[in-house]
Write an enzyme that holds these catalytic residues in place. Structure first.
Site, PDB file in Angstrom:
ATOM      1  N   THR A  56      41.130  58.690  75.754  1.00 20.98           N
ATOM      2  CA  THR A  56      39.640  58.907  74.064  1.00 20.98           C
ATOM      3  C   THR A  56      39.566  60.514  74.906  1.00 20.98           C
ATOM      4  O   THR A  56      39.395  61.155  75.733  1.00 20.98           O
ATOM      5  CB  THR A  56      38.582  58.413  73.860  1.00 20.98           C
ATOM      6  OG1 THR A  56      37.363  58.967  73.501  1.00 20.98           O
ATOM      7  CG2 THR A  56      37.761  57.929  75.673  1.00 20.98           C
ATOM      8  N   GLY A  82      46.972  61.501  66.355  1.00 23.13           N
ATOM      9  CA  GLY A  82      46.516  61.728  67.574  1.00 23.13           C
ATOM     10  C   GLY A  82      47.709  61.565  68.906  1.00 23.13           C
ATOM     11  O   GLY A  82      48.505  61.231  68.177  1.00 23.13           O
ATOM     12  N   ARG A 135      47.662  65.187  60.765  1.00 23.70           N
ATOM     13  CA  ARG A 135      47.773  65.324  61.848  1.00 23.70           C
ATOM     14  C   ARG A 135      47.790  63.982  62.554  1.00 23.70           C
ATOM     15  O   ARG A 135      47.250  63.082  61.971  1.00 23.70           O
ATOM     16  CB  ARG A 135      46.233  65.720  62.247  1.00 23.70           C
ATOM     17  CG  ARG A 135      46.175  65.999  63.871  1.00 23.70           C
ATOM     18  CD  ARG A 135      45.889  64.665  64.258  1.00 23.70           C
ATOM     19  NE  ARG A 135      45.001  64.887  65.481  1.00 23.70           N
ATOM     20  CZ  ARG A 135      44.538  64.107  66.327  1.00 23.70           C
ATOM     21  NH1 ARG A 135      43.697  63.036  66.121  1.00 23.70           N
ATOM     22  NH2 ARG A 135      43.862  65.088  67.349  1.00 23.70           N
ATOM     23  N   TRP A 138      40.217  65.374  73.434  1.00 21.42           N
ATOM     24  CA  TRP A 138      40.306  65.852  72.237  1.00 21.42           C
ATOM     25  C   TRP A 138      42.399  65.304  72.090  1.00 21.42           C
ATOM     26  O   TRP A 138      43.483  65.516  73.557  1.00 21.42           O
ATOM     27  CB  TRP A 138      40.915  66.946  72.431  1.00 21.42           C
ATOM     28  CG  TRP A 138      41.175  68.508  71.604  1.00 21.42           C
ATOM     29  CD1 TRP A 138      41.975  68.262  71.628  1.00 21.42           C
ATOM     30  CD2 TRP A 138      40.542  69.579  72.084  1.00 21.42           C
ATOM     31  NE1 TRP A 138      42.079  69.660  70.447  1.00 21.42           N
ATOM     32  CE2 TRP A 138      41.004  70.194  70.461  1.00 21.42           C
ATOM     33  CE3 TRP A 138      39.541  70.158  73.030  1.00 21.42           C
ATOM     34  CZ2 TRP A 138      40.874  71.744  70.334  1.00 21.42           C
ATOM     35  CZ3 TRP A 138      39.365  72.043  72.757  1.00 21.42           C
ATOM     36  CH2 TRP A 138      39.987  72.297  71.221  1.00 21.42           C
ATOM     37  N   GLY A 139      43.054  64.902  72.255  1.00 20.06           N
ATOM     38  CA  GLY A 139      44.435  63.874  71.595  1.00 20.06           C
ATOM     39  C   GLY A 139      45.132  65.165  72.059  1.00 20.06           C
ATOM     40  O   GLY A 139      46.991  64.900  72.419  1.00 20.06           O
ATOM     41  N   THR A 186      36.494  57.016  69.139  1.00 22.09           N
ATOM     42  CA  THR A 186      37.530  56.330  69.593  1.00 22.09           C
ATOM     43  C   THR A 186      37.502  54.981  70.018  1.00 22.09           C
ATOM     44  O   THR A 186      36.551  54.737  71.202  1.00 22.09           O
ATOM     45  CB  THR A 186      38.284  57.265  70.033  1.00 22.09           C
ATOM     46  OG1 THR A 186      39.148  58.113  68.811  1.00 22.09           O
ATOM     47  CG2 THR A 186      40.033  56.210  70.551  1.00 22.09           C
TER      48      THR A 186
END
Ligand code: ASP
Length: 340
Positions: A255, A235, A233, A257-258, A205
């Site tokens: 940045t 984030g 999905r 694991w959203g 990202t």
């Protein structure tokens, strides 16, 4: 005018109120510009050849210089953020634009957001599949619509009205991302879903934060999200306050694991601690990124800058692609925790 006689405040009045409230943001016309970018957390040293490290570092430096050049020329922070992010979106090495990861359904669905700390204006898009530079569309939402977040087909229809070119979905196909999806699908089939989450389902990202000569801040983030994500999905990146936030005193792009950045409203929490509680930028950032998020089971990193030009770049993964020019005007590029 609403029933209670209080009409909408003009934007300029809101901005003035915001600046007064968040005293961390005393905009000064003679501010030394500061630029920080990231290209994602989660990278592991053993997985990267020296040659690949050099390629990624050169790309990060190109993006940094694109943003910093705009700042030196006196352009607003939001221009610098867009300039830097567009370079990374066009580069297949990053999980945004051209190099976006694949969803479980073998599609590329991208999210992006931008926020202007000077006015608290924000724009974002989610689930777009044909927009070459989602950050440019996010900016158009901010500047040319009455909304903050547009999704999917609606966002792309808006792009057409803004003369922002759409591309065929084949533009986003890359062998590397395809192979990553195949690996993830195999893991799913073996019922080890998310076992490898931190290594190659989310990284790459891109994001940028900037402090301009007028003393104003901006933040932006652009992503393909997570490999193997479900259709639809969304984030943290396009959610204002989760992965992207800027006010008069603090700007952040996250940045990682959203879902965990959404649950902790990470960017807003850090910036509020800095601007309302007058906590040191690095302390607030380390606490949320390196303690709160891992305590819930998440991981990732962030880049931040405050109105004084202080920088924080915490990450709880073994690496985070990052580059910055601080108040001393010196450019740096690093990938791993040892600053290399
Ligand atoms: N935060 C992004 C997301 O969850 C992924 C990343 O930063 O790599 O969509």
């Amino acid at each position: 005018m609403s029933k209670n006689g209080i009409g909408p405040r003009p934007l300029a009045a809101v901005a003035a109120l915001a600046a007064a409230l968040w005293s961390g943001g005393q905009a000064r016309a003679d501010t030394v510009p500061v630029m920080v970018i990231h290209g994602g957390a989660g990278v592991i040293k053993a997985d990267m050849s020296v040659e690949r490290q050099q390629i990624v570092k050169a790309a990060l430096d190109r993006a940094l210089q694109a943003g910093y050049t705009a700042l030196k020329a006196g352009q607003p922070a939001k221009d610098a953020v867009v300039a830097a992010i567009r370079v990374l979106e066009d580069d297949p090495n990053f999980n945004a634009g051209k190099g976006a990861v694949f969803t479980h359904d073998r599609r590329n669905e991208m999210d992006a957001a931008i926020m202007d700390g000077a006015t608290l204006q924000a724009g974002a898009v989610a689930g777009v599949a044909h927009v070459r530079n989602p950050i440019t569309l996010a900016r158009a939402v901010m500047e040319h619509s009455q909304h903050v977040l547009l999704i999917g087909d609606g966002a792309e229809a808006f792009a057409v009205t803004q003369k922002i070119p759409l591309v065929d979905s084949s533009y986003f196909w890359t062998q590397r991302r395809w192979d990553q999806l195949q690996k993830a699908l195999k893991e799913d089939a073996a019922h080890s879903q998310h076992a490898d989450e931190t290594t190659d389902r989310h990284f790459g990202t891109v994001g940028a934060v900037a402090l301009d000569r007028a003393g104003h801040l901006a933040a932006g983030t652009s992503t393909g999200g997570m490999t193997d994500k479900l259709w639809g999905r969304v984030g943290d990146s396009p959610l204002i306050g989760a992965g992207t936030y800027a006010n008069a005193g603090c700007a952040m792009s996250g940045t990682g694991w959203g879902e965990f950045y959404i649950r902790t409203v990470a960017a807003h929490e850090i910036c509020m601690r800095v601007t309302m509680m007058h906590e040191a930028l690095d302390h607030a950032a380390q606490d949320v990124i390196n303690h709160e998020i891992p305590a819930l089971g998440g991981d990732g990193g962030a880049i931040l800058v405050d109105a004084q030009g202080d920088i924080a770049m915490p990450f709880n993964t073994s690496g985070m692609y990052r580059a910055w020019v601080g108040r001393d005007g010196v450019s740096h590029v690093a990938i791993f925790g040892d600053g290399k």
